[in-house]
Design an enzyme around this catalytic site. Structure first.
Site, PDB file in Angstrom:
ATOM      1  N   LYS A 200      45.763  37.239  30.990  1.00 31.25           N
ATOM      2  CA  LYS A 200      45.371  37.005  32.387  1.00 31.25           C
ATOM      3  C   LYS A 200      45.953  35.661  32.816  1.00 31.25           C
ATOM      4  O   LYS A 200      45.683  34.630  32.205  1.00 31.25           O
ATOM      5  CB  LYS A 200      43.849  36.992  32.507  1.00 31.25           C
ATOM      6  N   ARG A 210      38.439  36.360  45.423  1.00 29.47           N
ATOM      7  CA  ARG A 210      37.490  35.239  45.456  1.00 29.47           C
ATOM      8  C   ARG A 210      36.772  35.194  46.801  1.00 29.47           C
ATOM      9  O   ARG A 210      35.619  34.769  46.873  1.00 29.47           O
ATOM     10  CB  ARG A 210      38.209  33.934  45.122  1.00 29.47           C
ATOM     11  N   LYS A 224      42.222  27.056  37.696  1.00 31.84           N
ATOM     12  CA  LYS A 224      41.793  27.747  36.479  1.00 31.84           C
ATOM     13  C   LYS A 224      42.861  27.632  35.395  1.00 31.84           C
ATOM     14  O   LYS A 224      42.831  28.346  34.388  1.00 31.84           O
ATOM     15  CB  LYS A 224      41.454  29.210  36.786  1.00 31.84           C
ATOM     16  N   GLU A 240      48.170  36.138  22.672  1.00 35.98           N
ATOM     17  CA  GLU A 240      46.822  36.421  23.186  1.00 35.98           C
ATOM     18  C   GLU A 240      46.376  37.833  22.795  1.00 35.98           C
ATOM     19  O   GLU A 240      45.249  38.046  22.349  1.00 35.98           O
ATOM     20  CB  GLU A 240      46.799  36.322  24.725  1.00 35.98           C
ATOM     21  N   LYS A 255      47.172  41.058  33.748  1.00 31.40           N
ATOM     22  CA  LYS A 255      46.738  40.823  35.120  1.00 31.40           C
ATOM     23  C   LYS A 255      47.387  39.548  35.627  1.00 31.40           C
ATOM     24  O   LYS A 255      47.377  38.562  34.897  1.00 31.40           O
ATOM     25  CB  LYS A 255      45.223  40.676  35.092  1.00 31.40           C
ATOM     26  N   SER A 281      43.803  41.839  43.812  1.00 29.23           N
ATOM     27  CA  SER A 281      43.489  41.821  45.239  1.00 29.23           C
ATOM     28  C   SER A 281      44.671  41.395  46.112  1.00 29.23           C
ATOM     29  O   SER A 281      44.966  42.048  47.121  1.00 29.23           O
ATOM     30  CB  SER A 281      42.292  40.906  45.468  1.00 29.23           C
ATOM     31  N   TYR A 319      42.686  48.670  43.833  1.00 29.62           N
ATOM     32  CA  TYR A 319      41.809  48.884  44.992  1.00 29.62           C
ATOM     33  C   TYR A 319      42.241  50.113  45.779  1.00 29.62           C
ATOM     34  O   TYR A 319      41.491  50.610  46.614  1.00 29.62           O
ATOM     35  CB  TYR A 319      41.796  47.626  45.872  1.00 29.62           C
TER      36      TYR A 319
HETATM   37  C1  PBG Z   1      36.734  36.764  37.460  1.00 30.37           C
HETATM   38  C2  PBG Z   1      37.753  37.727  37.901  1.00 30.37           C
HETATM   39  C3  PBG Z   1      38.788  37.484  38.832  1.00 30.37           C
HETATM   40  C4  PBG Z   1      39.410  38.698  39.051  1.00 30.37           C
HETATM   41  C5  PBG Z   1      38.781  39.649  38.237  1.00 30.37           C
HETATM   42  N1  PBG Z   1      37.768  39.024  37.506  1.00 30.37           N
HETATM   43  C6  PBG Z   1      39.147  36.266  39.611  1.00 30.37           C
HETATM   44  C7  PBG Z   1      39.482  35.013  38.940  1.00 30.37           C
HETATM   45  O1  PBG Z   1      39.809  34.965  37.760  1.00 30.37           O
HETATM   46  O2  PBG Z   1      39.424  34.014  39.639  1.00 30.37           O
HETATM   47  C8  PBG Z   1      40.530  38.906  40.035  1.00 30.37           C
HETATM   48  C9  PBG Z   1      40.728  40.278  40.524  1.00 30.37           C
HETATM   49  C10 PBG Z   1      41.525  40.419  41.752  1.00 30.37           C
HETATM   50  O3  PBG Z   1      42.136  39.463  42.284  1.00 30.37           O
HETATM   51  O4  PBG Z   1      41.577  41.549  42.250  1.00 30.37           O
HETATM   52  N2  PBG Z   1      36.772  36.270  36.202  1.00 30.37           N
END
Ligand code: PBG
Length: 330
Positions: A200, A210, A224, A240, A255, A281, A319
């Site tokens: 990720k 968010r 992050k 990982e 992701k 998203s 989505y």
């Molecule tokens: C939270 C999480 C996130 C997403 C899925 N689980 C956001 C982040 O890491 O800030 C993002 C999913 C998306 O953008 O559709 N841990």
């Protein structure tokens, strides 16, 4: 290998008709491959739209029920649940994540009872519940790995006991898969599947998510980066994944999606384990907004998902799952 030369070889022959193209297609996309992420909230209104995610809503529990019913009717077999938590219930320690009657647990209970066959995925991470929006505990100004992992294992047990078939650690703390797997094994939850967000990346493509869960309160862009991966790296993604598999993950995920398909391809080829991809998203919103504006043909969504399959993804969190399923069924 036969030497093929023009004019004996003309690749356009098998492209001449739609049925021919279908016959020689190397990959297929079906509703079996699609996982619908769903946002839920404790709210009066049944559905609340999310401005940065056209066509996507936050549902209350009644609306969740009817939404899931229509997804099942379309052939979707799995959903991933994400909560938007009331700001008053958030604190620095994510306490609300450990209350067994929080909205996620209620949703899991309700869905298990009403739709026993549905595969329910629940995220393991603290960010929806922390007032600072980070996935971990902040101690001395830093995200503390090991204290966070202890909490994640507790959260995983709560979610699994509430009925999650798959728990999905999305936090990127080191060693969390091992600690979660040990906790599941020693609490008679040995059949719970761990879908690890193994690779990720720290990505700006998560912005609309968010907004949807209200976790961006005090986060700046890129903040992050001390736990999510640097988007310059691919060898590190292999590292990982290897660690997460050794620690007990059943399925691994990459992701974001469409900009990271080289990572999906490499992981699928090296490890030959179920590999999922998350079309996140921001990727969804870019495409969907352009479709709604008429700037891109609506087929671009299907194309982006097929490209995920071509890269080697076994399933895709998107989505657009609902919308594409109706197209696939048409
Ligand atoms: C939270 C999480 C996130 C997403 C899925 N689980 C956001 C982040 O890491 O800030 C993002 C999913 C998306 O953008 O559709 N841990």
């Amino acid at each position: 290998m036969v030497k093929r030369k023009y004019p004996h070889t003309r690749l356009r022959r098998t492209r001449a008709k739609a049925f021919l193209r279908d016959l020689v297609a190397e990959k297929k996309l079906s509703t079996d491959d699609l996982i619908q992420p769903i946002f839920i909230a404790d709210q009066k209104d049944s559905k609340v739209s999310i401005p940065s995610m056209p066509g996507i809503y936050r549902h209350n529990l009644e609306s969740l029920y009817s939404e899931v019913e229509s997804l099942i009717n379309l052939g979707i077999k799995s959903i991933a649940i994400f909560p938007a938590i009331d700001p008053e219930k958030k604190d620095a320690k994510a306490s609300h994540a450990f209350e067994k009657d929080n909205i996620v647990c209620k949703a899991l209970n309700q869905l298990s009872e009403k739709f026993p066959e549905l595969i329910k995925i629940a995220d393991v991470a603290l960010d929806p519940y922390t007032d600072h929006g980070h996935d971990g505990l902040i101690i001395d100004g830093k995200i503390n790995n090991d204290e966070t992992v202890t909490l994640l294992a507790e959260q995983a047990l709560i979610l699994a006991n509430a009925g999650a078939d798959i728990i999905a650690p999305s936090d990127m703390m080191d060693g969390r898969v091992r600690v979660i797997r040990d906790a599941l094994e020693s609490n008679a939850l040995q059949d719970t599947i761990i879908l690890s967000y193994a690779a990720k990346y720290a990505s700006s493509f998560y912005g609309p998510f968010r907004d949807a869960v209200g976790s961006s309160v005090s986060l700046g862009t890129g903040s992050k980066e001390t736990y999510q991966m640097n988007f310059a790296n691919i060898d590190e993604a292999i590292h990982e994944v290897r660690m997460d598999l050794e620690e007990g993950a059943d399925i691994v995920m990459v992701k974001p999606g469409i900009a990271y398909l080289d990572v999906v391809h490499k992981i699928r080829n090296i490890f030959q384990v179920p590999t999922f991809v998350y079309q996140v998203s921001g990727e969804y919103s870019m495409l969907q907004l352009s479709i709604e504006k008429g700037w891109l043909d609506k087929n671009v969504m299907l194309e982006s998902l097929m490209c995920c399959k071509r890269a080697g993804a076994d399933a895709i969190l998107t989505y657009a799952a609902k919308q594409i399923s109706s197209e696939l069924n048409a």
